[in-house]
Motif scaffolding. Sequence first.
Motif, PDB file in Angstrom:
ATOM      1  N   ILE A 115       0.838  -1.200   0.000  1.00 10.30           N
ATOM      2  CA  ILE A 115       0.000   0.000   0.000  1.00 10.30           C
ATOM      3  C   ILE A 115       0.874   1.250   0.000  1.00 10.30           C
ATOM      4  O   ILE A 115       0.602   2.226  -0.725  1.00 10.30           O
ATOM      5  CB  ILE A 115      -0.942   0.007   1.223  1.00 10.30           C
ATOM      6  N   TYR A 116       1.930   1.251   0.797  1.00  6.29           N
ATOM      7  CA  TYR A 116       2.822   2.409   0.832  1.00  6.29           C
ATOM      8  C   TYR A 116       3.467   2.635  -0.532  1.00  6.29           C
ATOM      9  O   TYR A 116       3.518   3.766  -1.035  1.00  6.29           O
ATOM     10  CB  TYR A 116       3.906   2.229   1.894  1.00  6.29           C
ATOM     11  N   MET A 117       3.972   1.572  -1.142  1.00  3.78           N
ATOM     12  CA  MET A 117       4.605   1.687  -2.452  1.00  3.78           C
ATOM     13  C   MET A 117       3.638   2.247  -3.481  1.00  3.78           C
ATOM     14  O   MET A 117       3.982   3.108  -4.296  1.00  3.78           O
ATOM     15  CB  MET A 117       5.124   0.322  -2.908  1.00  3.78           C
ATOM     16  N   VAL A 118       2.410   1.740  -3.448  1.00  2.04           N
ATOM     17  CA  VAL A 118       1.392   2.182  -4.399  1.00  2.04           C
ATOM     18  C   VAL A 118       1.063   3.661  -4.187  1.00  2.04           C
ATOM     19  O   VAL A 118       1.011   4.442  -5.154  1.00  2.04           O
ATOM     20  CB  VAL A 118       0.128   1.318  -4.255  1.00  2.04           C
ATOM     21  N   ASN A 119       0.846   4.049  -2.953  1.00  2.00           N
ATOM     22  CA  ASN A 119       0.519   5.454  -2.685  1.00  2.00           C
ATOM     23  C   ASN A 119       1.674   6.367  -3.077  1.00  2.00           C
ATOM     24  O   ASN A 119       1.460   7.462  -3.623  1.00  2.00           O
ATOM     25  CB  ASN A 119       0.170   5.641  -1.209  1.00  2.00           C
ATOM     26  N   ARG A 120       2.902   5.927  -2.809  1.00  4.91           N
ATOM     27  CA  ARG A 120       4.064   6.735  -3.192  1.00  4.91           C
ATOM     28  C   ARG A 120       4.147   6.851  -4.711  1.00  4.91           C
ATOM     29  O   ARG A 120       4.465   7.919  -5.251  1.00  4.91           O
ATOM     30  CB  ARG A 120       5.334   6.082  -2.639  1.00  4.91           C
ATOM     31  N   ALA A 121       3.853   5.769  -5.404  1.00  3.81           N
ATOM     32  CA  ALA A 121       3.896   5.799  -6.867  1.00  3.81           C
ATOM     33  C   ALA A 121       2.821   6.725  -7.432  1.00  3.81           C
ATOM     34  O   ALA A 121       3.073   7.479  -8.375  1.00  3.81           O
ATOM     35  CB  ALA A 121       3.730   4.389  -7.427  1.00  3.81           C
ATOM     36  N   LEU A 122       1.628   6.669  -6.871  1.00  2.00           N
ATOM     37  CA  LEU A 122       0.552   7.545  -7.342  1.00  2.00           C
ATOM     38  C   LEU A 122       0.925   9.012  -7.170  1.00  2.00           C
ATOM     39  O   LEU A 122       0.655   9.843  -8.040  1.00  2.00           O
ATOM     40  CB  LEU A 122      -0.745   7.235  -6.600  1.00  2.00           C
ATOM     41  N   LEU A 153      -6.759  -7.696   2.381  1.00  2.00           N
ATOM     42  CA  LEU A 153      -6.684  -7.228   3.759  1.00  2.00           C
ATOM     43  C   LEU A 153      -8.042  -7.300   4.455  1.00  2.00           C
ATOM     44  O   LEU A 153      -8.153  -7.816   5.572  1.00  2.00           O
ATOM     45  CB  LEU A 153      -6.149  -5.792   3.792  1.00  2.00           C
ATOM     46  N   THR A 154      -9.085  -6.796   3.817  1.00  2.00           N
ATOM     47  CA  THR A 154     -10.383  -6.768   4.487  1.00  2.00           C
ATOM     48  C   THR A 154     -11.002  -8.157   4.577  1.00  2.00           C
ATOM     49  O   THR A 154     -11.717  -8.463   5.540  1.00  2.00           O
ATOM     50  CB  THR A 154     -11.337  -5.766   3.800  1.00  2.00           C
ATOM     51  N   ASN A 155     -10.719  -9.032   3.607  1.00  2.00           N
ATOM     52  CA  ASN A 155     -11.243 -10.393   3.697  1.00  2.00           C
ATOM     53  C   ASN A 155     -10.543 -11.215   4.772  1.00  2.00           C
ATOM     54  O   ASN A 155     -11.138 -12.131   5.345  1.00  2.00           O
ATOM     55  CB  ASN A 155     -11.147 -11.090   2.343  1.00  2.00           C
ATOM     56  N   LEU A 156      -9.287 -10.889   5.060  1.00  2.00           N
ATOM     57  CA  LEU A 156      -8.563 -11.599   6.108  1.00  2.00           C
ATOM     58  C   LEU A 156      -8.821 -11.021   7.494  1.00  2.00           C
ATOM     59  O   LEU A 156      -8.932 -11.762   8.471  1.00  2.00           O
ATOM     60  CB  LEU A 156      -7.059 -11.567   5.821  1.00  2.00           C
ATOM     61  N   TYR A 157      -8.916  -9.675   7.587  1.00  2.00           N
ATOM     62  CA  TYR A 157      -8.931  -9.026   8.890  1.00  2.00           C
ATOM     63  C   TYR A 157     -10.205  -8.248   9.201  1.00  2.00           C
ATOM     64  O   TYR A 157     -10.378  -7.810  10.337  1.00  2.00           O
ATOM     65  CB  TYR A 157      -7.743  -8.060   9.002  1.00  2.00           C
ATOM     66  N   GLY A 158     -11.079  -8.034   8.232  1.00  2.05           N
ATOM     67  CA  GLY A 158     -12.275  -7.237   8.482  1.00  2.05           C
ATOM     68  C   GLY A 158     -11.968  -5.758   8.394  1.00  2.05           C
ATOM     69  O   GLY A 158     -11.531  -5.257   7.356  1.00  2.05           O
ATOM     70  N   ASP A 159     -12.187  -5.011   9.474  1.00  2.00           N
ATOM     71  CA  ASP A 159     -11.871  -3.583   9.509  1.00  2.00           C
ATOM     72  C   ASP A 159     -10.355  -3.399   9.503  1.00  2.00           C
ATOM     73  O   ASP A 159      -9.642  -4.034  10.300  1.00  2.00           O
ATOM     74  CB  ASP A 159     -12.443  -2.944  10.770  1.00  2.00           C
ATOM     75  N   VAL A 160      -9.861  -2.544   8.631  1.00  2.00           N
ATOM     76  CA  VAL A 160      -8.420  -2.294   8.537  1.00  2.00           C
ATOM     77  C   VAL A 160      -8.188  -0.807   8.268  1.00  2.00           C
ATOM     78  O   VAL A 160      -9.068  -0.126   7.730  1.00  2.00           O
ATOM     79  CB  VAL A 160      -7.751  -3.126   7.410  1.00  2.00           C
ATOM     80  N   PRO A 161      -7.011  -0.277   8.618  1.00  2.00           N
ATOM     81  CA  PRO A 161      -6.728   1.125   8.287  1.00  2.00           C
ATOM     82  C   PRO A 161      -6.748   1.345   6.781  1.00  2.00           C
ATOM     83  O   PRO A 161      -6.158   0.564   6.021  1.00  2.00           O
ATOM     84  CB  PRO A 161      -5.321   1.338   8.859  1.00  2.00           C
ATOM     85  N   LEU A 162      -7.413   2.380   6.355  1.00  2.00           N
ATOM     86  CA  LEU A 162      -7.508   2.732   4.942  1.00  2.00           C
ATOM     87  C   LEU A 162      -6.542   3.885   4.689  1.00  2.00           C
ATOM     88  O   LEU A 162      -6.850   5.042   4.972  1.00  2.00           O
ATOM     89  CB  LEU A 162      -8.937   3.117   4.599  1.00  2.00           C
ATOM     90  N   LEU A 163      -5.375   3.567   4.160  1.00  2.00           N
ATOM     91  CA  LEU A 163      -4.308   4.541   3.957  1.00  2.00           C
ATOM     92  C   LEU A 163      -4.245   4.914   2.485  1.00  2.00           C
ATOM     93  O   LEU A 163      -4.011   4.050   1.640  1.00  2.00           O
ATOM     94  CB  LEU A 163      -2.961   3.960   4.415  1.00  2.00           C
ATOM     95  N   LEU A 164      -4.423   6.186   2.193  1.00  2.00           N
ATOM     96  CA  LEU A 164      -4.501   6.639   0.805  1.00  2.00           C
ATOM     97  C   LEU A 164      -3.407   7.626   0.442  1.00  2.00           C
ATOM     98  O   LEU A 164      -3.404   8.165  -0.672  1.00  2.00           O
ATOM     99  CB  LEU A 164      -5.878   7.258   0.536  1.00  2.00           C
ATOM    100  N   THR A 165      -2.485   7.871   1.351  1.00  2.00           N
ATOM    101  CA  THR A 165      -1.327   8.706   1.062  1.00  2.00           C
ATOM    102  C   THR A 165      -0.094   8.026   1.646  1.00  2.00           C
ATOM    103  O   THR A 165      -0.200   7.021   2.373  1.00  2.00           O
ATOM    104  CB  THR A 165      -1.446  10.115   1.673  1.00  2.00           C
ATOM    105  N   SER A 166       1.074   8.597   1.357  1.00  2.00           N
ATOM    106  CA  SER A 166       2.303   8.048   1.923  1.00  2.00           C
ATOM    107  C   SER A 166       2.756   8.828   3.153  1.00  2.00           C
ATOM    108  O   SER A 166       3.888   8.669   3.603  1.00  2.00           O
ATOM    109  CB  SER A 166       3.418   8.067   0.868  1.00  2.00           C
TER     110      SER A 166
END
Length: 467
Positions: A115-122, A153-166
């Motif tokens: 997720i971090y890599m993806v947000n940094r790339a975006l 992530l959500t299928n394994l853990y349910g509620d999870v932090p939704l991070l949309l920036t780096s």
Amino acid sequence: MKIKIYFRIIGLSVLFVLQSCEDFVDIDSPNFQMVTEDVYNKEKTTIAAIQGIYNQLYVANFSTYGVSVLGAMSADILLARTDTYLPFDQHELFSINTTDAGFNQNIWSSAYNMIYMVNRALEGLENANISDDLRQNLQGQILFTRAFTYFYLTNLYGDVPLLLTSDYDTNAIAPRNSKEEVWLQIESDLDEAAALLNKQTEYKDGERFYVNLSVVEAFRARVYLYRKDWSNAESFSSNVIARADLYGLEANPEDVFRANSKEAIWQITPDGVRNFAPEEATHFTLHVNGTGTTITGNTALSDDFLNSLVPLDKRRLWIGEVSSENEHSYFSKKYWFDNDGEIQQYSTVLRLAEQYLIRAEARAMQNKLAEAISDLDQIRARAGIDLITDSNPGINKQALLDTIMIARKRELFAEWGHRWFDLKRTGKVNTVFSSNPTWQNSDALYPIPGEERLKNPFLTQNDGYGN
């Protein structure tokens, strides 16, 4: 103890991106502004950086290993052969200070590294010195990757932090978002990815490990199936199935998982490791030791699953068997080791058979029983077993849905957590595991890793795992 993720480096620009990901786990407030500007200053290094994300997706613990192996272990198809994997088999996971907690931690941390890599790339792509067409195409691919990661992530853990920036400082103390918020973001990312990819359905260099519109639509069909949006699930799976020039069911099941097979919609493999078997082969294959006395390996197929396949079912080609002096066991051999040391297979994430099964279920839910039977019979015909059209054309809706679920179990076993997630999304998980004396309803979700909660006091724990 810090969990570090180590990466294969394919170039200096990729090193910058991947190093930023590792620092996200281990170093306070990283500052990569200059590095990002350098990476996205040229078309060549920009493309290399995005390729680095694909490569990391293959080796990340949450993907081929965490989901395909441990997710399959949590379902009712695979059995643990070693104490290491037994907690996933018996649904006795802990959040900290055990081997299974370490595995669980690796799933979580590698997913959030992605997720971090993806947000940094975006963020880097926003002002990259590249053409608008290339920018939009790469943004579409990366948005898909974020949706894909959050799906697991959500299928394994349910509620999870939704991070949309780096933003490290914000992310480090982010609380969990509700599953509904995560699902809505997944849908939003996929919608935007589809628009950015702009009808591109061909594959670069014929390699099916690049994300195109078909990949996005196939995954959208799966997401809508999980969301019980039957109409959209049918629509998007139909879009993919209609591209008969690109996709078709392989007549021989042994060809399904070959690199760039016609059945493959999306496969993953990193450039640097094509002389190895896919990761799944490493974890699923059983071997007999040199003296013939002992079978070695981590997992085996259950007898119940084997007995569910009729003797003439061609999918038995996906099952290997080994014998020692004291034991006889079966294993998944959808992937194998090539004796010549040259890889013939890619890890197959999305394939056409799943799209037929998605559409069959979506149509049955809309009372389009004849059309659902037709889709299901595509899978049964390839398997060489009797067709519903011939044997039971008047089958009722519930019986048809039950048959489709059995077909998913037989067709998609040991692939990307399908069976585990199917049991949960259809509300059958408690019934299937009720005879297991260690099972509790809360076991349907993995624990939030204790190490993450020590670092972030705002992360709450799932029910059943203490405070």
